[in-house]
Design a protein around this motif. Sequence first.
Motif, PDB file in Angstrom:
ATOM      1  N   SER A  26      -1.567  40.690 -43.080  1.00 50.27           N
ATOM      2  CA  SER A  26      -2.235  40.752 -41.793  1.00 50.27           C
ATOM      3  C   SER A  26      -3.676  40.260 -41.906  1.00 50.27           C
ATOM      4  O   SER A  26      -4.128  39.434 -41.105  1.00 50.27           O
ATOM      5  CB  SER A  26      -2.210  42.193 -41.266  1.00 50.27           C
ATOM      6  N   TYR A  29      -3.759  36.438 -42.427  1.00 48.04           N
ATOM      7  CA  TYR A  29      -3.615  35.669 -41.188  1.00 48.04           C
ATOM      8  C   TYR A  29      -4.873  35.771 -40.337  1.00 48.04           C
ATOM      9  O   TYR A  29      -5.314  34.777 -39.746  1.00 48.04           O
ATOM     10  CB  TYR A  29      -2.390  36.128 -40.394  1.00 48.04           C
ATOM     11  N   ASP A  30      -5.470  36.953 -40.270  1.00 46.21           N
ATOM     12  CA  ASP A  30      -6.703  37.100 -39.509  1.00 46.21           C
ATOM     13  C   ASP A  30      -7.811  36.233 -40.107  1.00 46.21           C
ATOM     14  O   ASP A  30      -8.551  35.575 -39.372  1.00 46.21           O
ATOM     15  CB  ASP A  30      -7.142  38.568 -39.470  1.00 46.21           C
ATOM     16  N   TRP A  35      -4.948  35.627 -35.041  1.00 51.45           N
ATOM     17  CA  TRP A  35      -4.929  37.044 -34.674  1.00 51.45           C
ATOM     18  C   TRP A  35      -3.515  37.501 -34.316  1.00 51.45           C
ATOM     19  O   TRP A  35      -3.108  38.591 -34.699  1.00 51.45           O
ATOM     20  CB  TRP A  35      -5.893  37.296 -33.503  1.00 51.45           C
ATOM     21  N   ALA A  38      -1.510  38.012 -37.370  1.00 52.84           N
ATOM     22  CA  ALA A  38      -2.079  39.162 -38.075  1.00 52.84           C
ATOM     23  C   ALA A  38      -1.590  40.458 -37.436  1.00 52.84           C
ATOM     24  O   ALA A  38      -1.147  41.381 -38.134  1.00 52.84           O
ATOM     25  CB  ALA A  38      -3.606  39.101 -38.044  1.00 52.84           C
ATOM     26  N   HIS A  39      -1.634  40.513 -36.126  1.00 51.67           N
ATOM     27  CA  HIS A  39      -1.191  41.704 -35.392  1.00 51.67           C
ATOM     28  C   HIS A  39       0.297  41.948 -35.610  1.00 51.67           C
ATOM     29  O   HIS A  39       0.727  43.091 -35.789  1.00 51.67           O
ATOM     30  CB  HIS A  39      -1.522  41.537 -33.907  1.00 51.67           C
ATOM     31  N   LEU A  57      -8.072  45.116 -36.030  1.00 56.76           N
ATOM     32  CA  LEU A  57      -7.653  43.982 -35.206  1.00 56.76           C
ATOM     33  C   LEU A  57      -7.955  44.225 -33.729  1.00 56.76           C
ATOM     34  O   LEU A  57      -8.399  43.316 -33.021  1.00 56.76           O
ATOM     35  CB  LEU A  57      -6.162  43.693 -35.413  1.00 56.76           C
ATOM     36  N   LYS A  60     -11.626  43.875 -33.174  1.00 60.44           N
ATOM     37  CA  LYS A  60     -11.964  42.449 -33.132  1.00 60.44           C
ATOM     38  C   LYS A  60     -11.594  41.857 -31.775  1.00 60.44           C
ATOM     39  O   LYS A  60     -12.327  41.033 -31.225  1.00 60.44           O
ATOM     40  CB  LYS A  60     -11.247  41.705 -34.255  1.00 60.44           C
ATOM     41  N   GLU A  61     -10.476  42.297 -31.240  1.00 56.97           N
ATOM     42  CA  GLU A  61      -9.999  41.816 -29.942  1.00 56.97           C
ATOM     43  C   GLU A  61     -10.935  42.273 -28.813  1.00 56.97           C
ATOM     44  O   GLU A  61     -10.965  41.662 -27.745  1.00 56.97           O
ATOM     45  CB  GLU A  61      -8.584  42.360 -29.715  1.00 56.97           C
ATOM     46  N   TRP A  87     -13.745  43.445 -42.365  1.00 54.45           N
ATOM     47  CA  TRP A  87     -12.623  42.661 -42.898  1.00 54.45           C
ATOM     48  C   TRP A  87     -12.700  42.636 -44.429  1.00 54.45           C
ATOM     49  O   TRP A  87     -11.706  42.880 -45.107  1.00 54.45           O
ATOM     50  CB  TRP A  87     -12.649  41.248 -42.310  1.00 54.45           C
TER      51      TRP A  87
END
Length: 95
Positions: A26, A29-30, A35, A38-39, A57, A60-61, A87
């Motif tokens: 995850s 990928y982030d 994203w 990752a999610h 995540l 971050k969103e 991170w």
Amino acid sequence: MKTLQDFKQSFNSAQPEASLTAQLKSLWYDGKGDWQQAHAQVDHLTDRESAWVHAYLHRKEGDIGNADYWYSRAGQKRPNISLNEEWEQLVVNFL
């Protein structure tokens, strides 16, 4: 993979190493800017480690309410540090 630097260097690959945990996949990928992928790695998982990544995540969103829910599920508090610092802390923790 043993270090944060090794992890970051793996971004040159098209896919994360198969041996990585769901949490590290995850974060991989982030780190590559995906994203959604990752999610998808942690969205269905219920363990504390995955909840911690999930919380990050959503922070971050920008969905702080959802992030705080997942931090609570992870037994963590939302940190007062940059997203990049969080991170890196997560990656180092899971390596």
